[in-house]
Design an enzyme around this catalytic site. Structure first.
Site, PDB file in Angstrom:
ATOM      1  N   CYS A 112      -5.264  16.213 -19.644  1.00 43.49           N
ATOM      2  CA  CYS A 112      -5.035  15.110 -20.386  1.00 43.49           C
ATOM      3  C   CYS A 112      -4.454  13.948 -19.829  1.00 43.49           C
ATOM      4  CB  CYS A 112      -3.860  15.635 -21.223  1.00 43.49           C
ATOM      5  SG  CYS A 112      -1.723  15.471 -20.793  1.00 43.49           S
TER       6      CYS A 112
ATOM      7  N   HIS B 268      -1.735   1.174  -3.801  1.00 40.75           N
ATOM      8  CA  HIS B 268      -2.099   2.810  -4.466  1.00 40.75           C
ATOM      9  C   HIS B 268      -1.634   3.580  -4.585  1.00 40.75           C
ATOM     10  CE1 HIS B 268      -3.981   1.320  -0.014  1.00 40.75           C
ATOM     11  NE2 HIS B 268      -4.865   0.934  -0.729  1.00 40.75           N
TER      12      HIS B 268
ATOM     13  N   CYS C 110       0.180  20.753 -21.218  1.00 42.97           N
ATOM     14  CA  CYS C 110      -1.161  21.007 -21.916  1.00 42.97           C
ATOM     15  C   CYS C 110      -1.650  21.896 -20.834  1.00 42.97           C
ATOM     16  CB  CYS C 110      -2.115  19.851 -22.309  1.00 42.97           C
ATOM     17  SG  CYS C 110      -3.286  19.274 -20.321  1.00 42.97           S
TER      18      CYS C 110
ATOM     19  N   ASP D 127       6.336   4.492  -2.035  1.00 42.82           N
ATOM     20  CA  ASP D 127       7.438   5.243  -1.660  1.00 42.82           C
ATOM     21  C   ASP D 127       8.562   4.961  -1.965  1.00 42.82           C
ATOM     22  OD1 ASP D 127       8.373   2.837  -0.563  1.00 42.82           O
ATOM     23  OD2 ASP D 127       7.685   4.240   1.604  1.00 42.82           O
TER      24      ASP D 127
ATOM     25  N   GLN E 267       0.834  -1.477   0.331  1.00 41.67           N
ATOM     26  CA  GLN E 267      -0.395  -0.116   0.104  1.00 41.67           C
ATOM     27  C   GLN E 267       0.859   1.383   0.116  1.00 41.67           C
ATOM     28  OE1 GLN E 267      -3.486  -0.499   2.537  1.00 41.67           O
ATOM     29  NE2 GLN E 267      -1.740  -1.864   3.360  1.00 41.67           N
TER      30      GLN E 267
ATOM     31  N   CYS F 137      -1.050  14.307 -15.339  1.00 37.49           N
ATOM     32  CA  CYS F 137      -1.710  15.237 -15.557  1.00 37.49           C
ATOM     33  C   CYS F 137      -3.160  15.349 -15.254  1.00 37.49           C
ATOM     34  CB  CYS F 137      -1.851  15.899 -17.159  1.00 37.49           C
ATOM     35  SG  CYS F 137      -3.138  17.159 -17.417  1.00 37.49           S
TER      36      CYS F 137
ATOM     37  N   ASN G 188       3.027  -6.777  13.387  1.00 40.72           N
ATOM     38  CA  ASN G 188       2.292  -5.696  13.688  1.00 40.72           C
ATOM     39  C   ASN G 188       2.818  -4.880  14.426  1.00 40.72           C
ATOM     40  OD1 ASN G 188       1.210  -2.714  14.323  1.00 40.72           O
ATOM     41  ND2 ASN G 188      -0.008  -3.714  12.231  1.00 40.72           N
TER      42      ASN G 188
HETATM   43  C1  BJW Z   1       4.721  -1.223  12.691  1.00 37.77           C
HETATM   44  C2  BJW Z   1       5.782  -0.511  12.560  1.00 37.77           C
HETATM   45  C3  BJW Z   1       7.203  -1.259  12.860  1.00 37.77           C
HETATM   46  C4  BJW Z   1       4.292   0.794  12.848  1.00 37.77           C
HETATM   47  N1  BJW Z   1       6.903  -2.672  12.481  1.00 37.77           N
HETATM   48  N2  BJW Z   1       4.666  -2.672  12.638  1.00 37.77           N
HETATM   49  C5  BJW Z   1     -15.478  -1.278   2.454  1.00 37.77           C
HETATM   50  C6  BJW Z   1     -15.385  -0.945   3.899  1.00 37.77           C
HETATM   51  C7  BJW Z   1     -16.068   0.412   4.187  1.00 37.77           C
HETATM   52  C8  BJW Z   1     -14.997   0.960   3.120  1.00 37.77           C
HETATM   53  C9  BJW Z   1     -14.859   1.444   1.352  1.00 37.77           C
HETATM   54  C10 BJW Z   1     -14.974  -0.105   1.828  1.00 37.77           C
HETATM   55  N3  BJW Z   1     -13.992  -0.537   0.490  1.00 37.77           N
HETATM   56  C11 BJW Z   1     -14.139   1.186   0.244  1.00 37.77           C
HETATM   57  C12 BJW Z   1     -14.062   2.096   1.013  1.00 37.77           C
HETATM   58  C13 BJW Z   1     -14.134   2.664   1.009  1.00 37.77           C
HETATM   59  C14 BJW Z   1     -12.350   3.183   1.631  1.00 37.77           C
HETATM   60  C15 BJW Z   1     -12.046   3.027   2.072  1.00 37.77           C
HETATM   61  O1  BJW Z   1     -11.800   2.190   3.301  1.00 37.77           O
HETATM   62  N4  BJW Z   1     -12.648   3.502   3.652  1.00 37.77           N
HETATM   63  C16 BJW Z   1     -11.728   3.587   4.992  1.00 37.77           C
HETATM   64  C17 BJW Z   1     -11.072   4.323   5.162  1.00 37.77           C
HETATM   65  C18 BJW Z   1     -13.452   2.859   6.062  1.00 37.77           C
HETATM   66  N5  BJW Z   1     -11.427   2.748   0.313  1.00 37.77           N
HETATM   67  C19 BJW Z   1     -11.833   3.186  -0.975  1.00 37.77           C
HETATM   68  O2  BJW Z   1     -12.008   4.517  -1.163  1.00 37.77           O
HETATM   69  C20 BJW Z   1     -10.821   3.008  -1.789  1.00 37.77           C
HETATM   70  N6  BJW Z   1     -10.923   2.769  -2.944  1.00 37.77           N
HETATM   71  C21 BJW Z   1     -12.451   2.020  -2.990  1.00 37.77           C
HETATM   72  O3  BJW Z   1     -12.022   1.009  -3.027  1.00 37.77           O
HETATM   73  O4  BJW Z   1     -12.433   2.488  -4.646  1.00 37.77           O
HETATM   74  C22 BJW Z   1     -13.851   1.325  -5.003  1.00 37.77           C
HETATM   75  C23 BJW Z   1     -14.909   2.728  -4.127  1.00 37.77           C
HETATM   76  C24 BJW Z   1     -14.534   3.488  -3.892  1.00 37.77           C
HETATM   77  C25 BJW Z   1     -15.333   4.027  -3.177  1.00 37.77           C
HETATM   78  C26 BJW Z   1     -16.612   3.316  -2.566  1.00 37.77           C
HETATM   79  C27 BJW Z   1     -16.226   1.704  -2.683  1.00 37.77           C
HETATM   80  C28 BJW Z   1     -15.719   1.084  -3.508  1.00 37.77           C
HETATM   81  C29 BJW Z   1      -9.482   3.821  -2.016  1.00 37.77           C
HETATM   82  C30 BJW Z   1      -8.331   3.293  -0.713  1.00 37.77           C
HETATM   83  C31 BJW Z   1      -6.956   4.184  -0.973  1.00 37.77           C
HETATM   84  C32 BJW Z   1      -6.355   4.676   0.473  1.00 37.77           C
HETATM   85  N7  BJW Z   1      -5.111   5.927  -0.029  1.00 37.77           N
HETATM   86  C33 BJW Z   1      -4.459   5.539   0.720  1.00 37.77           C
HETATM   87  C34 BJW Z   1      -3.915   7.662   0.339  1.00 37.77           C
HETATM   88  C35 BJW Z   1      -2.781   7.161  -0.374  1.00 37.77           C
HETATM   89  C36 BJW Z   1      -2.272   7.949  -0.857  1.00 37.77           C
HETATM   90  C37 BJW Z   1      -0.695   8.440   0.249  1.00 37.77           C
HETATM   91  O5  BJW Z   1      -0.220   7.869   0.984  1.00 37.77           O
HETATM   92  O6  BJW Z   1      -1.354  10.270   0.778  1.00 37.77           O
HETATM   93  O7  BJW Z   1      -3.520   4.832   1.315  1.00 37.77           O
HETATM   94  S1  BJW Z   1      -4.863   6.681   2.530  1.00 37.77           S
HETATM   95  C38 BJW Z   1      -3.823   5.285   3.632  1.00 37.77           C
HETATM   96  O8  BJW Z   1      -4.010   4.593   4.208  1.00 37.77           O
HETATM   97  C39 BJW Z   1      -3.152   5.200   2.553  1.00 37.77           C
HETATM   98  C40 BJW Z   1      -2.485   3.923   3.230  1.00 37.77           C
HETATM   99  O9  BJW Z   1      -1.819   3.000   1.959  1.00 37.77           O
HETATM  100  C41 BJW Z   1      -3.475   3.441   4.071  1.00 37.77           C
HETATM  101  C42 BJW Z   1      -3.101   2.064   4.685  1.00 37.77           C
HETATM  102  O10 BJW Z   1      -2.775   2.630   5.775  1.00 37.77           O
HETATM  103  P1  BJW Z   1      -1.489   1.730   6.316  1.00 37.77           P
HETATM  104  O11 BJW Z   1      -0.393   0.939   6.010  1.00 37.77           O
HETATM  105  O12 BJW Z   1      -1.826   0.607   7.239  1.00 37.77           O
HETATM  106  O13 BJW Z   1      -0.704   2.167   7.364  1.00 37.77           O
HETATM  107  P2  BJW Z   1      -1.424   3.525   9.468  1.00 37.77           P
HETATM  108  O14 BJW Z   1      -0.560   4.369   9.699  1.00 37.77           O
HETATM  109  O15 BJW Z   1      -2.788   3.751   8.969  1.00 37.77           O
HETATM  110  O16 BJW Z   1      -0.868   1.731   9.994  1.00 37.77           O
HETATM  111  C43 BJW Z   1       0.140   1.512  10.398  1.00 37.77           C
HETATM  112  C44 BJW Z   1       0.432  -0.132  10.539  1.00 37.77           C
HETATM  113  O17 BJW Z   1       1.719  -0.174  11.321  1.00 37.77           O
HETATM  114  C45 BJW Z   1       0.220   0.612  12.293  1.00 37.77           C
HETATM  115  O18 BJW Z   1      -1.236  -0.761  12.897  1.00 37.77           O
HETATM  116  C46 BJW Z   1       1.063   0.338  13.152  1.00 37.77           C
HETATM  117  O19 BJW Z   1       0.792  -0.139  14.727  1.00 37.77           O
HETATM  118  C47 BJW Z   1       1.834  -0.393  12.847  1.00 37.77           C
HETATM  119  N8  BJW Z   1       3.833   0.394  12.864  1.00 37.77           N
HETATM  120  N9  BJW Z   1       6.165   0.929  12.851  1.00 37.77           N
HETATM  121  C48 BJW Z   1       5.368  -3.276  12.605  1.00 37.77           C
HETATM  122  N10 BJW Z   1       8.518  -0.792  13.077  1.00 37.77           N
HETATM  123 ZN    ZN Z   2      -1.859  17.730 -19.833  1.00 36.20          ZN
END
Ligand code: BJW
Ligand code: ZN
Length: 254
Positions: free
Chosen positions: A136, A125, A156, A110, A107, A133, A219
């Site tokens: 376009c 992601h 553009c 980087d 996800q 863009c 985790n």
């Molecule tokens: C360690 C550690 C160490 C620390 N060792 N561990 C079904 C149900 C409900 C909602 C939805 C659903 N399906 C879709 C949705 C809507 C939505 C969603 O999920 N919402 C929920 C929040 C409720 N999803 C979407 O919109 C997705 N699109 C989609 O499904 O399209 C179709 C659709 C659209 C609309 C409706 C329905 C269907 C797209 C999701 C895109 C997420 N984008 C982001 C931003 C990306 C750009 C950016 O980087 O800015 O992606 S959000 C953000 O969260 C980013 C991450 O990839 C993502 C996950 O975060 P992650 O990686 O889990 O990080 P943290 O900080 O949350 O956790 C870190 C963990 O590490 C912690 O647990 C720590 O304890 C641990 N940790 N150090 C081991 N050293």
């Molecule tokens: Zn363009």
């Protein structure tokens, strides 16, 4: 340093022929990149994600959104892969030598898995290195060089946005198809350093389990996925993965 792993855990890793590893921000934390949801140091401790990680936010305030992504782009450009990235890359090579597979679904945006040498990677992601863009659709590699304006502009005249997937946006259909196929075929699934709250990624562990794979979580703390996993290893991803891979595939001398 010894971690939580037993000999059975090591045997499970050694015997897996098709591994799917899902990684989240916690895997890059040890490279100095902040996670999202950490209460004190997380990227969203100071910002409301809806103000930054949605298409609506970009429409409302493209300068704020692109400045935020640009600051992360500069931080990530300077970051180096850590022990967790390196262990996953080594595991992929060990399986490849034996004609087996490790698919890395990240996800993270980087590219640190690529920098560590992983090759079979799906960037669920998107990536911070490609900006697109909004008018376009033209894509351009943008590594560490400075932008001239915020947002940066396309030839553009359109605004460029980071090639990442925001809330409410669709994921690549191709990627989802490949992952669904892999979740059916894998015998071991790992969820590493992700809080397990963002879908569809948060559903992968249960899908893999339903298809009979063993499911493991790594985790620093329990998550909503922990109770669905066969094993939940609490600790730093770098330490746990290094020990797992070194014990499962000891280096041979000579
Ligand atoms: C360690 C550690 C160490 C620390 N060792 N561990 C079904 C149900 C409900 C909602 C939805 C659903 N399906 C879709 C949705 C809507 C939505 C969603 O999920 N919402 C929920 C929040 C409720 N999803 C979407 O919109 C997705 N699109 C989609 O499904 O399209 C179709 C659709 C659209 C609309 C409706 C329905 C269907 C797209 C999701 C895109 C997420 N984008 C982001 C931003 C990306 C750009 C950016 O980087 O800015 O992606 S959000 C953000 O969260 C980013 C991450 O990839 C993502 C996950 O975060 P992650 O990686 O889990 O990080 P943290 O900080 O949350 O956790 C870190 C963990 O590490 C912690 O647990 C720590 O304890 C641990 N940790 N150090 C081991 N050293
Ligand atoms: Zn363009």
């Amino acid at each position: 340093m010894a971690t939580v792993l037993t000999d059975d855990d090591i045997a499970m890793a050694r015997e897996a022929n098709f591994v799917v590893a899902l990684t989240g921000a916690g895997v890059s934390a040890e490279s100095g990149i902040p996670t999202f949801r950490d209460r004190e140091t997380g990227l969203w401790a100071k910002y409301d994600p809806v103000q930054l990680a949605t298409p609506e936010a970009f429409e409302r305030d493209p300068e704020l959104v692109t400045r935020w992504y640009d600051s992360r782009r500069i931080l990530c450009a300077a970051a180096k892969p850590n022990a967790a990235h390196l262990a996953l890359a080594r595991w992929e090579r060990e399986l490849e030598k034996r004609g087996h597979i490790l698919l890395l679904v990240t996800q993270n945006i980087d590219r640190l898995h690529h920098a560590a040498g992983s090759r079979n990677v799906i960037e669920l992601h998107g990536t911070l290195w490609v900006w697109r863009c909004a008018t376009c659709g033209e894509e351009r590699e943008e590594r560490g060089g400075a932008f001239e304006s915020f947002p940066p502009r396309c030839a553009c005249g359109g605004m460029r946005r980071p090639g990442v997937v925001w809330f409410g946006e669709s994921l690549s259909v191709d990627a989802i198809r490949r992952i669904e196929k892999a979740l059916k075929a894998c015998d071991l699934f790992l969820s590493i350093g992700t809080s397990g709250v963002v879908y569809p990624a948060a559903g992968f562990l249960r899908t893999a389990k339903d298809e009979c794979a063993r499911a493991i979580e790594i985790n620093r703390e329990p998550t909503p996925l922990s109770r669905h996993a066969d094993r939940s290893w609490i600790g730093n991803a770098g330490e746990i993965l290094t020990e797992l891979v070194e014990r499962a595939f000891p280096a041979t001398v000579g």
